[in-house]
Design an enzyme around this catalytic site. Structure first.
Site, PDB file in Angstrom:
ATOM      1  N   ARG A 116      47.395  33.758  40.062  1.00 52.28           N
ATOM      2  CA  ARG A 116      47.251  35.227  40.127  1.00 52.28           C
ATOM      3  C   ARG A 116      47.574  35.721  41.541  1.00 52.28           C
ATOM      4  O   ARG A 116      48.278  36.722  41.713  1.00 52.28           O
ATOM      5  CB  ARG A 116      45.837  35.612  39.720  1.00 52.28           C
ATOM      6  CG  ARG A 116      45.516  37.098  39.796  1.00 52.28           C
ATOM      7  CD  ARG A 116      44.157  37.341  39.156  1.00 52.28           C
ATOM      8  NE  ARG A 116      43.525  38.577  39.575  1.00 52.28           N
ATOM      9  CZ  ARG A 116      43.732  39.764  39.005  1.00 52.28           C
ATOM     10  NH1 ARG A 116      44.588  39.870  38.010  1.00 52.28           N
ATOM     11  NH2 ARG A 116      43.095  40.836  39.436  1.00 52.28           N
ATOM     12  N   LYS A 174      38.008  43.364  33.628  1.00 53.16           N
ATOM     13  CA  LYS A 174      36.634  43.578  34.057  1.00 53.16           C
ATOM     14  C   LYS A 174      36.109  44.906  33.529  1.00 53.16           C
ATOM     15  O   LYS A 174      36.818  45.894  33.470  1.00 53.16           O
ATOM     16  CB  LYS A 174      36.561  43.579  35.596  1.00 53.16           C
ATOM     17  CG  LYS A 174      36.949  42.253  36.241  1.00 53.16           C
ATOM     18  CD  LYS A 174      35.887  41.195  35.995  1.00 53.16           C
ATOM     19  CE  LYS A 174      36.210  39.886  36.711  1.00 53.16           C
ATOM     20  NZ  LYS A 174      36.144  39.993  38.157  1.00 53.16           N
ATOM     21  N   HIS A 183      42.988  46.206  39.557  1.00 50.49           N
ATOM     22  CA  HIS A 183      42.030  46.522  40.608  1.00 50.49           C
ATOM     23  C   HIS A 183      41.627  47.993  40.523  1.00 50.49           C
ATOM     24  O   HIS A 183      42.484  48.860  40.365  1.00 50.49           O
ATOM     25  CB  HIS A 183      42.634  46.263  41.992  1.00 50.49           C
ATOM     26  CG  HIS A 183      42.789  44.812  42.310  1.00 50.49           C
ATOM     27  ND1 HIS A 183      43.622  44.354  43.311  1.00 50.49           N
ATOM     28  CD2 HIS A 183      42.212  43.708  41.772  1.00 50.49           C
ATOM     29  CE1 HIS A 183      43.552  43.034  43.369  1.00 50.49           C
ATOM     30  NE2 HIS A 183      42.706  42.618  42.444  1.00 50.49           N
ATOM     31  N   ARG A 233      43.772  36.990  35.104  1.00 53.44           N
ATOM     32  CA  ARG A 233      42.580  36.222  35.448  1.00 53.44           C
ATOM     33  C   ARG A 233      42.402  35.141  34.395  1.00 53.44           C
ATOM     34  O   ARG A 233      42.857  35.290  33.253  1.00 53.44           O
ATOM     35  CB  ARG A 233      41.340  37.105  35.488  1.00 53.44           C
ATOM     36  CG  ARG A 233      41.382  38.242  36.486  1.00 53.44           C
ATOM     37  CD  ARG A 233      40.100  39.060  36.419  1.00 53.44           C
ATOM     38  NE  ARG A 233      40.080  40.142  37.401  1.00 53.44           N
ATOM     39  CZ  ARG A 233      40.512  41.372  37.156  1.00 53.44           C
ATOM     40  NH1 ARG A 233      41.009  41.675  35.958  1.00 53.44           N
ATOM     41  NH2 ARG A 233      40.461  42.306  38.086  1.00 53.44           N
TER      42      ARG A 233
END
Length: 311
Positions: free
Chosen positions: A251, A177, A274, A153
């Site tokens: 990405r 994240k 993810h 990212r």
């Protein structure tokens, strides 16, 4: 409010790319949209939702009530609602069947489309543009290689510090994240450019008060998101790429090329960071020509060699 999951934040990243690349929005505009939409995502997640497709009028009312409770000015409320409305319209165009207070549409629900990716030839053309004889060019090449070669990212790329590069092991440690760390293999081509940049490029950019960030700007500070956008768009134009290109495009391209090469979906999920494989499954919607070619190669009945015989 809790931090929202990637199922909610990834579409926001796609939308921010769209604003920056296709709409040529300024850095301040993109940052404002990011803040407003993350607030909406956090509130939406706190209500127990993890899919924007389920956004409905009650959720819009809840967001409005929250803003009213914060004592925001009418100008701020209108801006945040406008940001949310633009984002939801973007999702509708991308195939999300959002049940919000938007103009009714009678068309059948569209399949969720794969985010636009570059072809391998386009990626190679893009990577070849930076002038590697100069420090900024070496930085740009290493940065583009990292975005595509490791599927980072833009925020992860900007936040990389020297100690994250475990070059002897040919891996990079990424904090993604919600503060989660993952280890990503560095392809040989990407590794070569990172080593060269760290040896010949970065030292020329370092200033006395430079941070330990891997990628530095001309003033010796850490490269920002907007800086990455600007650099990438400039090189994409020089490469003759006419489609919209943002950091998330690289990405997406990383993921699409892995899946098309036969990579296991769970492995791709781990590489992308993810939390749910459902987020990664969007990359399985390959174009029909690719699917047809895989079928011809794999299925024993695809060639038609065994012609039917009469009795």
């Amino acid at each position: 409010m809790c931090s929202p999951p990637q199922e909610l934040t990834e579409p926001i990243e796609w939308f921010l790319d769209y604003l920056a690349v296709e709409k040529a929005a300024s850095r301040n505009t993109v940052d404002a949209y990011h803040r407003d939409l993350m607030q909406a995502a956090k509130l939406y997640f706190d209500a127990g939702q993890v899919d924007w497709a389920a956004f409905c009028p009650d959720d819009a009312d809840r967001f409005y009530a929250w803003m009213a409770g914060q004592g925001l000015s009418q100008t701020s409320v209108r801006r945040k609602l406008s940001a949310l409305r633009s984002f939801l319209k973007f999702l509708l165009r991308e195939g999300y069947d959002v049940r919000s207070r938007l103009p009714e549409h009678t068309s059948a629900r569209k399949p969720r489309r794969l985010p636009k990716a570059l072809t391998e030839r386009e990626v190679e053309a893009l990577l070849a543009v930076p002038d590697a004889s100069r420090a900024p060019g070496l930085r740009d090449r290493a940065m583009l290689e990292s975005l595509y070669g490791c599927g980072l990212r833009v925020s992860e790329c900007c936040d990389l510090v020297i100690s994250d590069l475990l070059l002897q092991d040919e891996v990079v440690r990424v904090t993604g994240k919600r503060g989660k760390t993952r280890i990503i293999p560095i392809p040989q081509g990407t590794l070569m450019w990172l080593v060269r940049y760290l040896k010949d490029g970065r030292p020329a950019l370092v200033k006395p008060k430079s941070p330990s960030r891997v990628f530095l700007n001309q003033r010796g500070g850490g490269l920002s998101r907007s800086g990455v956008f600007r650099i990438l768009q400039g090189h994409a134009r020089k490469a003759g790429i006419r489609k919209a290109v943002g950091p998330h495009t690289l990405r997406h391209s990383y993921a699409v090329h892995l899946v098309r090469a036969g990579a296991d979906l769970r492995a791709v999920q781990e590489l992308l960071g993810h939390e749910s494989v459902a987020t990664t499954e969007v990359y399985t919607f390959l174009d029909f020509d690719t699917l047809r070619e895989k079928y011809r190669q794999a299925h024993p009945r695809a060639t038609g060699d065994d012609e039917p015989r009469g009795k």
